[in-house]
Design a protein around this motif. Structure first.
Motif, short mmCIF file in Angstrom:
data_model
loop_
_atom_site.label_atom_id
_atom_site.label_comp_id
_atom_site.label_asym_id
_atom_site.label_seq_id
_atom_site.Cartn_x
_atom_site.Cartn_y
_atom_site.Cartn_z
N HIS A 296 0.82 -1.21 0.00
CA HIS A 296 0.00 0.00 0.00
C HIS A 296 0.86 1.27 0.00
N PHE A 297 1.97 1.21 -0.72
CA PHE A 297 2.91 2.33 -0.68
C PHE A 297 2.81 3.23 -1.93
N LYS A 298 1.99 2.83 -2.89
CA LYS A 298 2.00 3.50 -4.20
C LYS A 298 1.77 5.01 -4.10
N GLU A 299 0.81 5.42 -3.27
CA GLU A 299 0.48 6.84 -3.15
C GLU A 299 1.71 7.65 -2.70
N TYR A 300 2.48 7.09 -1.78
CA TYR A 300 3.64 7.80 -1.24
C TYR A 300 4.81 7.77 -2.22
N ARG A 301 4.94 6.68 -2.94
CA ARG A 301 5.98 6.62 -3.96
C ARG A 301 5.72 7.68 -5.02
N THR A 302 4.46 7.81 -5.41
CA THR A 302 4.10 8.83 -6.40
C THR A 302 4.43 10.23 -5.88
N LYS A 303 4.14 10.49 -4.61
CA LYS A 303 4.47 11.78 -4.02
C LYS A 303 5.98 12.04 -4.09
N LEU A 304 6.76 11.04 -3.74
CA LEU A 304 8.21 11.21 -3.72
C LEU A 304 8.77 11.50 -5.10
N VAL A 305 8.27 10.79 -6.10
CA VAL A 305 8.88 10.93 -7.43
C VAL A 305 8.32 12.11 -8.23
N THR A 306 7.23 12.71 -7.74
CA THR A 306 6.66 13.85 -8.48
C THR A 306 6.96 15.19 -7.81
N SER A 307 7.52 15.16 -6.61
CA SER A 307 7.80 16.41 -5.90
C SER A 307 9.17 16.96 -6.29
N PHE A 308 9.22 18.29 -6.48
CA PHE A 308 10.48 18.95 -6.80
C PHE A 308 10.93 19.87 -5.67
N ASP A 309 10.19 19.84 -4.57
CA ASP A 309 10.46 20.73 -3.45
C ASP A 309 11.05 19.93 -2.29
N LEU A 310 12.19 20.38 -1.79
CA LEU A 310 12.90 19.63 -0.75
C LEU A 310 12.05 19.47 0.51
N GLN A 311 11.42 20.53 0.96
CA GLN A 311 10.64 20.43 2.19
C GLN A 311 9.45 19.50 2.00
N GLU A 312 8.89 19.51 0.81
CA GLU A 312 7.76 18.61 0.52
C GLU A 312 8.21 17.15 0.61
N VAL A 313 9.41 16.86 0.09
CA VAL A 313 9.94 15.49 0.17
C VAL A 313 10.19 15.12 1.63
N ARG A 314 10.77 16.03 2.39
CA ARG A 314 11.00 15.76 3.81
C ARG A 314 9.68 15.49 4.53
N ASP A 315 8.66 16.29 4.22
CA ASP A 315 7.35 16.10 4.86
C ASP A 315 6.75 14.74 4.49
N THR A 316 6.92 14.35 3.23
CA THR A 316 6.41 13.04 2.79
C THR A 316 7.11 11.91 3.54
N LEU A 317 8.42 12.03 3.72
CA LEU A 317 9.15 11.01 4.48
C LEU A 317 8.68 10.96 5.94
N ASP A 318 8.35 12.12 6.50
CA ASP A 318 7.79 12.14 7.86
C ASP A 318 6.43 11.43 7.90
N GLU A 319 5.60 11.69 6.88
CA GLU A 319 4.30 11.01 6.79
C GLU A 319 4.48 9.50 6.70
N ILE A 320 5.45 9.09 5.88
CA ILE A 320 5.73 7.66 5.69
C ILE A 320 6.12 7.03 7.03
N GLU A 321 6.95 7.74 7.77
CA GLU A 321 7.38 7.21 9.07
C GLU A 321 6.19 7.03 10.00
N LEU A 322 5.31 8.01 10.05
CA LEU A 322 4.14 7.94 10.94
C LEU A 322 3.20 6.80 10.53
N LYS A 323 2.99 6.67 9.22
CA LYS A 323 2.00 5.71 8.75
C LYS A 323 2.51 4.27 8.75
N PHE A 324 3.79 4.07 8.40
CA PHE A 324 4.24 2.71 8.10
C PHE A 324 5.09 2.06 9.19
N THR A 325 5.66 2.82 10.11
CA THR A 325 6.59 2.21 11.05
C THR A 325 5.97 1.05 11.81
#
Length: 329
Positions: A296-325
């Protein structure tokens, strides 16, 4: 013990292949931690280097913890390649490697990279001149031939050794194949088992599991393997192969926390070294493998590969940590 001149690489070295926009200092740092025995820089244009082009010069950056490290160059003009080798020598790498394998059109169609496989006499002359122009060990990476009708690697290997190269890495495809189909290791094995050859022969192509590394080691007798695409977003492949060779057992893959931690480190190192824009862009090719197999990671993978903003990528990785750990560990 496999050696390139006086550089000791261990009993069965694992090499990180030179890959454009991949094998940069941030990624090499992670591969070294995971057990890569010899690494090469991204390939550097000899013409760019002698013109002092910023992108080419930046690729000369090497660090003590990376050693042994080889700097790889490509080009089709003998004088330019000799001058590039002299420039490289001043940066004090352990090895100079010549790229005779890159199949990309813009390189090969100018007679560089795999393009030189259409002119073997020139390939040998060029190699000999570079060997003469430097005190460093010179190695070569190449392919089986230009196409199925010109797989001359057996004879080419002998001639390259005769003019002074000290190791040879062979990708088991022709230029025409690009990266399609299966790599054919039969000719790589023939080169290694040629009684005339005394330099290390490294095989490259399709090594993507510990079992395959051991199988090809035993079947073809190569001195080591070079790993390219299978390492992208998965530097752990080096430690997994080493563990399997030593124990015949599989090492557990990285934990979710380790995947996430390494992704973050890689991102920050990439941005620090290349700047924010390029650092974010060139991380995109790694994300799929960093999080491969997570349900169930597809939505987050799409976010990572379509974002060009560093803070947005950092925020997505934070979301991933909260949701998947908790879900994954």
């Amino acid at each position: 013990m496999v050696k390139i001149r006086n550089i000791e690489l261990g009993e069965f070295p694992l090499l990180l292949a030179p890959m454009e926009d991949v094998s940069d200092p941030p990624f090499r740092a992670l591969c070294k931690e995971s057990g890569a025995d010899l690494m090469y820089t991204e390939f550097i244009s000899s013409e760019g280097l002698i013109r002092d082009a910023a992108k080419s010069v930046a690729k000369l950056d090497i660090y003590e913890y990376e050693r042994p490290i080889g700097i790889q160059i490509f080009g089709s003009e003998i004088e330019s390649m000799k001058e590039a080798a002299r420039i490289i020598e001043k940066t004090n790498p352990d090895i100079i490697d010549i790229n005779y394998g890159c199949p990309v059109k813009k390189v090969a169609c100018k007679g560089a990279g795999a393009g030189i496989l259409q002119d073997i006499p020139k390939m040998i002359r060029l190699t000999e001149e570079i060997v003469k122009s430097t005190s460093l060990p010179v190695t070569v990476k190449t392919r089986l031939g230009w196409d199925d009708n010109s797989k001359h690697i057996y004879e080419v290997a002998e001639r390259l050794q005769d003019v002074g190269i000290e190791a040879l890495s062979i990708h088991g495809r022709t230029r025409k194949q690009m990266y399609k189909g299966e790599a054919d290791w039969t000719l790589i094995g023939d080169v290694k088992n040629n009684p005339r050859m005394h330099i290390p022969i490294f095989g490259n192509g399709d090594i993507d599991t510990p079992e395959k590394a051991v199988e090809y080691k035993n079947k073809y007798g190569v001195d080591g393997v070079m790993i390219g695409r299978a390492s992208i977003g998965y530097p752990w492949i080096f430690r997994e192969i080493k563990h399997y060779i030593e124990t015949k057992e599989h090492l557990d893959g990285p934990t979710f926390k380790e995947r996430l931690d390494v992704t973050r480190r890689h991102l920050e190192m990439s941005v620090k070294w290349k700047g924010e824009t390029l650092g974010v862009i060139e991380m995109k090719r790694h994300y799929t493998n960093y999080f491969k197999g997570i349900p169930h990671f597809k939505e987050y993978r799409t976010k990572l590969v379509t974002s060009f903003d560093l803070q947005e990528v950092r925020d997505t990785l934070d979301e991933i940590e909260l949701k998947f750990t908790e879900l994954v560990e």
